[in-house]
Design a protein around this motif. Structure first.
Motif, PDB file in Angstrom:
ATOM      1  N   ILE A  64     -15.225  -2.884  22.300  1.00 57.79           N
ATOM      2  CA  ILE A  64     -13.883  -3.428  22.122  1.00 57.79           C
ATOM      3  C   ILE A  64     -13.045  -2.349  21.453  1.00 57.79           C
ATOM      4  O   ILE A  64     -13.315  -1.962  20.322  1.00 57.79           O
ATOM      5  CB  ILE A  64     -13.913  -4.713  21.280  1.00 57.79           C
ATOM      6  CG1 ILE A  64     -14.762  -5.770  21.984  1.00 57.79           C
ATOM      7  CG2 ILE A  64     -12.493  -5.228  21.047  1.00 57.79           C
ATOM      8  CD1 ILE A  64     -15.004  -7.027  21.167  1.00 57.79           C
ATOM      9  N   SER A  67      -9.029  -5.299  19.170  1.00 55.65           N
ATOM     10  CA  SER A  67      -9.182  -6.748  19.065  1.00 55.65           C
ATOM     11  C   SER A  67      -7.807  -7.320  18.730  1.00 55.65           C
ATOM     12  O   SER A  67      -7.325  -7.176  17.612  1.00 55.65           O
ATOM     13  CB  SER A  67     -10.200  -7.091  17.983  1.00 55.65           C
ATOM     14  OG  SER A  67     -10.348  -8.486  17.894  1.00 55.65           O
ATOM     15  N   ASN A  68      -7.184  -7.933  19.701  1.00 53.55           N
ATOM     16  CA  ASN A  68      -5.787  -8.353  19.566  1.00 53.55           C
ATOM     17  C   ASN A  68      -5.606  -9.857  19.455  1.00 53.55           C
ATOM     18  O   ASN A  68      -4.532 -10.373  19.729  1.00 53.55           O
ATOM     19  CB  ASN A  68      -4.982  -7.832  20.769  1.00 53.55           C
ATOM     20  CG  ASN A  68      -4.866  -6.337  20.765  1.00 53.55           C
ATOM     21  OD1 ASN A  68      -4.755  -5.721  19.726  1.00 53.55           O
ATOM     22  ND2 ASN A  68      -4.916  -5.738  21.945  1.00 53.55           N
ATOM     23  N   TRP A  69      -6.626 -10.588  19.042  1.00 54.24           N
ATOM     24  CA  TRP A  69      -6.505 -12.041  19.000  1.00 54.24           C
ATOM     25  C   TRP A  69      -5.424 -12.494  18.029  1.00 54.24           C
ATOM     26  O   TRP A  69      -4.778 -13.511  18.272  1.00 54.24           O
ATOM     27  CB  TRP A  69      -7.853 -12.692  18.689  1.00 54.24           C
ATOM     28  CG  TRP A  69      -8.369 -12.442  17.307  1.00 54.24           C
ATOM     29  CD1 TRP A  69      -9.138 -11.385  16.905  1.00 54.24           C
ATOM     30  CD2 TRP A  69      -8.160 -13.229  16.149  1.00 54.24           C
ATOM     31  NE1 TRP A  69      -9.416 -11.471  15.569  1.00 54.24           N
ATOM     32  CE2 TRP A  69      -8.827 -12.608  15.069  1.00 54.24           C
ATOM     33  CE3 TRP A  69      -7.466 -14.405  15.901  1.00 54.24           C
ATOM     34  CZ2 TRP A  69      -8.816 -13.127  13.783  1.00 54.24           C
ATOM     35  CZ3 TRP A  69      -7.471 -14.923  14.613  1.00 54.24           C
ATOM     36  CH2 TRP A  69      -8.149 -14.289  13.580  1.00 54.24           C
ATOM     37  N   ASN A  75      -7.604  -8.485  24.508  1.00 55.11           N
ATOM     38  CA  ASN A  75      -8.337  -7.369  23.924  1.00 55.11           C
ATOM     39  C   ASN A  75      -8.353  -6.200  24.901  1.00 55.11           C
ATOM     40  O   ASN A  75      -8.229  -6.382  26.109  1.00 55.11           O
ATOM     41  CB  ASN A  75      -9.776  -7.772  23.616  1.00 55.11           C
ATOM     42  CG  ASN A  75      -9.890  -8.726  22.464  1.00 55.11           C
ATOM     43  OD1 ASN A  75      -8.941  -8.911  21.705  1.00 55.11           O
ATOM     44  ND2 ASN A  75     -11.037  -9.359  22.342  1.00 55.11           N
TER      45      ASN A  75
END
Length: 90
Positions: A64, A67-69, A75
């Motif tokens: 990854i 991680s763009n949550w 992502n």
């Protein structure tokens, strides 16, 4: 790829998600795999993809990158090809 011991050790779900990611990446090493894509194009659930991603990261097939949550964005993933070069025993 299908005869590689590292690939054979993946679960069926992980294999399926990996192949879907490969198609979605369209030849790129760095790619996104948005929920809209995997639900619509491949019929995968969010839970299934999250589970498979954990397995693929642990098996060093992908990493990854972002991680763009928290940003509510997909992502960013990167394919890792080391597994193709190593003949690891089970």
């Amino acid at each position: 790829m299908l005869t590689n011991p590292a690939y054979k050790r993946l679960s069926n779900l992980e294999k399926h998600v990996y192949l879907c990611m490969d198609m979605a990446a369209a030849g790129k090493d760095v790619f996104t795999f948005p929920q809209a894509c995997y639900e619509k194009e491949y019929g995968l659930s969010k839970t299934s993809v999250q589970k498979a991603v954990k397995g693929l990261v642990a098996a060093r097939f992908i990493q990854i990158e972002e991680s763009n949550w928290q940003l509510r964005k997909p992502n960013v993933y990167r394919f890792i090809n080391d597994w193709k070069k190593k003949n690891l025993s089970p």
